[in-house]
Scaffold this active site. Structure first.
Site, short mmCIF file in Angstrom:
data_model
loop_
_atom_site.label_atom_id
_atom_site.label_comp_id
_atom_site.label_asym_id
_atom_site.label_seq_id
_atom_site.Cartn_x
_atom_site.Cartn_y
_atom_site.Cartn_z
N LYS A 1 0.84 -1.20 0.00
CA LYS A 1 0.00 0.00 0.00
C LYS A 1 0.88 1.25 0.00
CE LYS A 1 -3.91 2.08 2.54
NZ LYS A 1 -4.85 1.93 3.67
N SER B 1 -9.86 2.39 2.72
CA SER B 1 -8.93 3.05 1.83
C SER B 1 -7.99 2.09 1.09
CB SER B 1 -8.07 4.05 2.63
OG SER B 1 -7.27 3.37 3.60
N SER C 1 -10.57 0.17 7.01
CA SER C 1 -9.93 0.24 5.70
C SER C 1 -9.22 -1.02 5.24
CB SER C 1 -8.93 1.40 5.66
OG SER C 1 -9.61 2.63 5.62
#
Length: 493
Positions: A79, A159, A183
């Protein structure tokens, strides 16, 4: 031979150690898959072809010497919130343009020490603020799943949408993610993958771009429960550079999988039966309850009375911490810089053009609730509510509950640029209704695929555990996985 990208981490690990395949060919298979699919899915913002091949070559040398680490030769996506030395790290924000850190986050350093291979950096909501991966400066990620008979592009959740989409579409063997209010778990539920948010302090936050420091926690997204357990063992550690990390032994999470849950008490909180809950979510929850009962667990109705205050309290605490954390982005030392006549003008113009709309909204909310005259009315009161939410869970566990079963999300994935969501930010925030309590209380939570809705889209169930009892979550999550089966999208990209 099975497509190499369809091997689980456990399967690939065994084949690599058995010298059936090489790390280099496994990495090349993933890189080819990324190059073919990413123009459609937009899951990666940077693909590190050369670095991946170098790391894979090193892994092959170690494997040949019999010195394999726990993740030797396993290709992972990272990420964009995790600092990776010399590699694009921008939290998918314009304000961090061209930032290349000179250091490595502790979580990724742990993975590389165990032999993992970095494929690239994954798309995400800007500064991890979002539930749909639509706030990224690099554009939205497309969910690999589509409803039956439809060409509508769906969100992958947020997210960590790039992480979930990449795992679901076989563009990495597993991925790092972070969870501030859901998330990891919400995108996992939207994409038919497994995501675990560990106990606060289980993974170091050092080198991870901060959103809300008292809520943020790193964790993995993987294709099945076993892979998630393998990844978390490598990611977790105490870290002297992060004083909130906890010096607690990291167990062999994989060993807990397959264990009996007979006699366990599974709590079912009445407060999670929210108004207007879709029938499919209710039916899925009941199915999960039945699976637990069939496996020998005892189902106990419980009450978490302060649940209804969790979402409003979260959307005070998280923006308040964000407004403090994001004050460091000013155009002076790194990232975007806009000229503004004087230093104040430079700050204003840099932040105005560098931050996206959702980030600005949350910074303004956070600044407001921390301002003179409102601090006690909002922020202090929200922190008191947070304490009560934590006590609700403590009381349930003290009464003998081993884990708590709830839905993961209030619906399946929705469309990109959904007009209802765009017109009303609160509707978007309601996607976190089942997940924020876990962050507010600092507890571990796992989302496991549990079925498909009437349109053929994945739905997930969530298990919430005691502090540092991720082993029980893996054990009970595996029961759901065995009963529900595994799910993969039909390829359209």
């Amino acid at each position: 031979m099975t497509d190499l990208t369809h091997l689980t981490i456990a399967e690939a690990r065994d084949k690599l150690r058995g010298k059936e395949i090489k790390a280099a060919e496994l990495t090349d298979a993933y890189l080819a898959a990324i190059d073919a699919a990413n123009p459609q899915l937009n899951a990666y913002v940077t693909v590190t072809h050369d670095k991946a091949r170098q790391m894979a070559a090193t892994s092959d040398e170690r494997l040949a010497r019999g010195e394999a680490g726990a993740l030797e030769g396993i290709p992972l996506g990272i990420k964009d919130l995790f600092a990776t030395e010399g590699v694009h790290t921008q939290a998918c924000s314009h304000i961090l343009d061209s930032f290349l850190p000179r250091y490595e986050s502790t979580v990724t350093a742990n993975l590389w020490a165990d032999g993992a291979v970095m494929l690239g950096k994954l798309n995400m909501d800007e500064f991890a603020m979002g539930s749909s991966n639509e706030t990224s400066y690099y554009g939205p990620v497309k969910n690999p799943w589509r409803a039956k008979g439809s060409n509508l592009d769906l969100v992958p959740g947020g997210s960590s949408g790039g992480s979930a989409a990449a795992v679901s579409a076989f563009l990495c063997a597993g991925a790092t993610a972070t969870d501030t209010g859901g998330s990891i778990r919400q995108p996992a539920a939207f994409t038919g993958t497994v995501g675990i948010k560990p106990t606060y302090g289980r993974c170091s936050r050092w080198g991870t771009v901060a959103f809300a420091s008292s809520l943020d926690q790193a964790g993995p997204i993987a294709r099945d429960v076993r892979d998630a357990a393998i990844l978390l063992r490598s990611m977790a550690s105490v870290d002297p550079k992060d004083t909130t990390s906890v010096d607690h032994p990291v167990p062999d999470y994989e060993a807990s999988i397959g264990g009996s849950i007979k006699g366990m008490k599974i709590g079912v909180p009445k407060e999670y039966r929210v108004d207007n809950m879709p029938e499919e979510i209710e039916a899925l929850w009941q199915k999960g309850i039945d699976w637990m009962r069939d496996a020998g667990a005892e189902i106990v109705d419980i009450s978490l009375p302060h649940t209804k205050y969790a979402l409003p309290a979260y959307y005070i605490v998280a923006p308040a911490e964000a407004s403090s954390n994001l004050a460091r982005y000013d155009g002076v030392r790194y990232g975007l810089r806009q000229s503004g006549g004087d230093i104040l003008g430079m700050y204003e113009k840099t932040r105005a053009s560098g931050f996206g709309r959702e980030v600005k909204r949350r910074v303004m909310i956070g600044t407001y609730v921390l301002s003179a005259g409102y601090y006690d009315a909002y922020y202090v009161r929200a922190q008191k509510v947070r304490t009560l939410i934590k006590k609700d869970f403590e009381d349930a566990f003290a009464a003998g509950i081993d884990t708590i079963l709830t839905p993961a999300t209030p619906s399946a994935a929705f469309g990109i640029a959904d007009q209802d969501m765009a017109a009303d930010p609160v509707k978007m925030y309601l996607n976190d209704i089942f997940t924020v309590t876990v962050n507010m209380a600092g507890l571990p939570g796992i989302a496991v695929p549990a079925g498909l809705d009437g349109r053929g889209l994945p739905l997930g169930l969530q298990l919430i555990g005691k502090p540092f009892d991720e082993e029980t979550l893996f054990r009970t999550g595996h029961v759901i996985e065995q009963a529900a089966g595994r799910f993969a999208p039909e390829r359209w990209w």
